[in-house]
Design an enzyme around this catalytic site. Structure first.
Site, PDB file in Angstrom:
ATOM      1  N   GLY A 145      -3.374   4.459   3.719  1.00 47.67           N
ATOM      2  CA  GLY A 145      -2.521   4.491   5.170  1.00 47.67           C
ATOM      3  C   GLY A 145      -2.012   5.983   5.651  1.00 47.67           C
ATOM      4  O   GLY A 145      -2.370   6.580   6.689  1.00 47.67           O
ATOM      5  N   THR A 197      -5.795  -5.012   3.414  1.00 45.92           N
ATOM      6  CA  THR A 197      -5.147  -5.285   4.664  1.00 45.92           C
ATOM      7  C   THR A 197      -6.113  -6.163   5.494  1.00 45.92           C
ATOM      8  O   THR A 197      -7.194  -6.260   5.325  1.00 45.92           O
ATOM      9  CB  THR A 197      -5.062  -3.967   5.243  1.00 45.92           C
ATOM     10  OG1 THR A 197      -3.925  -3.113   4.862  1.00 45.92           O
ATOM     11  CG2 THR A 197      -4.900  -4.182   6.802  1.00 45.92           C
ATOM     12  N   THR A 216      -8.428  -0.114   7.790  1.00 45.95           N
ATOM     13  CA  THR A 216      -7.792  -0.242   6.537  1.00 45.95           C
ATOM     14  C   THR A 216      -8.160   0.794   5.579  1.00 45.95           C
ATOM     15  O   THR A 216      -9.238   1.233   5.555  1.00 45.95           O
ATOM     16  CB  THR A 216      -8.405  -1.648   5.772  1.00 45.95           C
ATOM     17  OG1 THR A 216      -7.979  -1.822   4.461  1.00 45.95           O
ATOM     18  CG2 THR A 216      -9.932  -1.719   5.766  1.00 45.95           C
ATOM     19  N   GLY A 217      -7.176   0.942   4.559  1.00 44.22           N
ATOM     20  CA  GLY A 217      -7.468   1.990   3.847  1.00 44.22           C
ATOM     21  C   GLY A 217      -6.288   2.895   3.319  1.00 44.22           C
ATOM     22  O   GLY A 217      -5.133   2.094   3.612  1.00 44.22           O
ATOM     23  N   ARG A 245       8.651   2.343   2.584  1.00 47.77           N
ATOM     24  CA  ARG A 245       7.236   3.105   3.103  1.00 47.77           C
ATOM     25  C   ARG A 245       6.650   2.043   4.019  1.00 47.77           C
ATOM     26  O   ARG A 245       6.489   1.247   3.885  1.00 47.77           O
ATOM     27  CB  ARG A 245       6.432   3.244   1.770  1.00 47.77           C
ATOM     28  CG  ARG A 245       4.997   4.159   2.087  1.00 47.77           C
ATOM     29  CD  ARG A 245       3.858   3.052   2.413  1.00 47.77           C
ATOM     30  NE  ARG A 245       2.524   3.689   2.489  1.00 47.77           N
ATOM     31  CZ  ARG A 245       1.578   2.854   2.788  1.00 47.77           C
ATOM     32  NH1 ARG A 245       1.757   1.582   2.996  1.00 47.77           N
ATOM     33  NH2 ARG A 245       0.379   3.682   2.866  1.00 47.77           N
ATOM     34  N   GLY A 272       2.977   2.243   6.236  1.00 44.14           N
ATOM     35  CA  GLY A 272       1.549   2.666   6.285  1.00 44.14           C
ATOM     36  C   GLY A 272       1.062   2.784   7.794  1.00 44.14           C
ATOM     37  O   GLY A 272       1.928   2.931   8.667  1.00 44.14           O
ATOM     38  N   ASP A 273      -0.134   2.792   7.826  1.00 44.83           N
ATOM     39  CA  ASP A 273      -0.771   2.921   9.192  1.00 44.83           C
ATOM     40  C   ASP A 273      -0.964   1.753   9.862  1.00 44.83           C
ATOM     41  O   ASP A 273      -1.053   1.881  11.209  1.00 44.83           O
ATOM     42  CB  ASP A 273      -2.267   3.458   9.151  1.00 44.83           C
ATOM     43  CG  ASP A 273      -2.967   2.535   8.260  1.00 44.83           C
ATOM     44  OD1 ASP A 273      -2.409   2.224   7.039  1.00 44.83           O
ATOM     45  OD2 ASP A 273      -4.227   2.513   8.604  1.00 44.83           O
TER      46      ASP A 273
HETATM   47  N1  ASP Z   1      -3.624   0.790   5.221  1.00 49.45           N
HETATM   48  C1  ASP Z   1      -2.997  -0.257   4.555  1.00 49.45           C
HETATM   49  C2  ASP Z   1      -1.772   0.665   4.088  1.00 49.45           C
HETATM   50  O1  ASP Z   1      -1.706   1.941   3.858  1.00 49.45           O
HETATM   51  C3  ASP Z   1      -3.425  -0.666   3.113  1.00 49.45           C
HETATM   52  C4  ASP Z   1      -4.528  -1.329   3.371  1.00 49.45           C
HETATM   53  O2  ASP Z   1      -5.508  -1.110   4.041  1.00 49.45           O
HETATM   54  O3  ASP Z   1      -4.813  -2.257   2.684  1.00 49.45           O
HETATM   55  O4  ASP Z   1      -0.278   0.168   4.068  1.00 49.45           O
END
Ligand code: ASP
Length: 344
Positions: free
Chosen positions: A265, A211, A262-263, A239, A241-242
């Site tokens: 989600g 991300t 980022t992480g 789906r 995410g965050d």
């Molecule tokens: N946070 C993002 C998600 O869960 C993924 C990412 O940070 O790369 O969609």
């Protein structure tokens, strides 16, 4: 040459600093009370990013892209651009760079599509815009901003969001614009792992989150934040995410700070990571570094949530904590710059 050298020195010292301390701030004692003329911080994703697995030419590409993103943002800030315009321009650049999992480099869903999410927040007004699950919008961050600026809503999803993008004259592309061989192979590997580990709650992924995000503080003391992603490799169709959830993957308020995450989600949503950090700063008077470290290294880590954030507070202090192996990241202030990838 001088510039490259300075950047290299800054990157090196930042890398060493990360190595010696869990603290994520570029300076251990970033307690300055005098607000700098501007501040800028970016990320290109966190996750299992290890030096030993990174080919040197790839590493050089990432470092160059991070520096280019900082160049774009710094130039705008030096010319007096508002934080909102800076965040948009920087994230568009990162979306157009296939190295990152956003826009052109987006990962694939379980059924082989690219579904993109993004969000935007203006700290001066606390207005926000977000978009989820779009498949033909070239730069979802532009759409998130258009939703914020030109609609009465905060979030649009799927086809309705795409129709709004067309209405607003934003660039659309055929879905295969988002195809990259590397991400496709990553999906195949994730599916193989999934087949081997039947019964998992969440599809196994590559644990490489890519991300992108940006937070900027402009000369008028206004903050803005933006986050954009293709989500997680092998995510189920639909789906979300965050990244497009205000308060989870993105938040900005001039009263406290701006944050982009980022992480993994699902954890960032359940722990409302971005807003939690802002609330600790605003209500509890924690420094940005304390608040961000508490949420990322303690709460999230204890829950098993992997990832990190970038953040700037109203004083221009910067934090970039992550609890994964690495996070593509960088920051700039007048006379100061660093880019880094690994923990050590
Ligand atoms: N946070 C993002 C998600 O869960 C993924 C990412 O940070 O790369 O969609």
């Amino acid at each position: 040459m001088k510039y490259i050298l300075l950047t290299a020195i800054a990157a090196l010292s930042f890398g060493l600093l990360s190595c010696h301390t869990k603290s994520s701030t570029p300076h251990m004692n970033d307690t300055s009370t005098q607000r700098p003329a501007y501040a800028l911080v970016i990320h290109g994703g966190a996750g299992t990013i290890r030096r030993e697995n990174m080919p040197p030419d790839k590493e050089a590409e990432y470092m160059a892209a991070l520096n280019q993103a900082l160049d774009i943002g710094e130039q705008l800030l030096q010319n007096g651009a508002p934080a909102t315009d800076v965040v948009e321009a920087v994230v568009v650049f990162l979306e157009d760079t296939p190295l990152f999992n956003a826009g052109k480099g987006s990962v694939f869903t379980n059924d082989g599509r690219n579904e993109l999410d993004a969000s935007f927040m203006n700290g001066a007004t606390r207005e926000a815009g977000a978009v989820a699950g779009v498949t033909v919008v070239k730069n979802p961050i532009r759409l998130a901003r258009a939703i914020m600026d030109k609609s009465p809503h905060v979030m649009l999803a799927g086809r309705g969001a795409e129709l709004f993008a067309i209405e607003q004259g934003l660039d659309t592309v055929p879905p295969d614009y988002f195809y990259t061989q590397e991400r496709w192979e990553s999906l195949q590997r994730a599916k193989e792992r999934e087949n081997k580990s039947s019964g998992a709650n969440f599809p196994p992924t590559d644990s490489k989150f890519g991300t992108v995000g940006c937070v900027a503080l402009d000369k008028n003391g206004h903050l803005a934040a933006g986050t954009s992603t293709g989500g997680m490799t092998n995510k189920r169709h639909g789906r979300i995410g965050d990244a497009p959830i205000i308060g989870a993957g993105c938040y900005a308020d001039d009263a406290s700070c701006g944050v982009s995450a980022t992480g993994h989600g699902e954890y960032f949503i359940r722990y409302t990571v971005a807003k939690d950090i802002a609330a600790l700063v605003e209500y509890k008077g924690l420094s940005l570094a304390e608040a961000a470290d508490l949420v990322i290294h303690q709460k999230l880590k204890a829950a098993g949530g992997e990832g990190g954030v970038i953040a700037i507070d109203k004083h221009g202090r910067i934090a970039m904590p992550f609890n994964s192996d690495g996070m593509y990241r960088g920051y700039a202030k007048p006379g100061e710059r660093a880019v880094a990838i690994y923990r050590k």
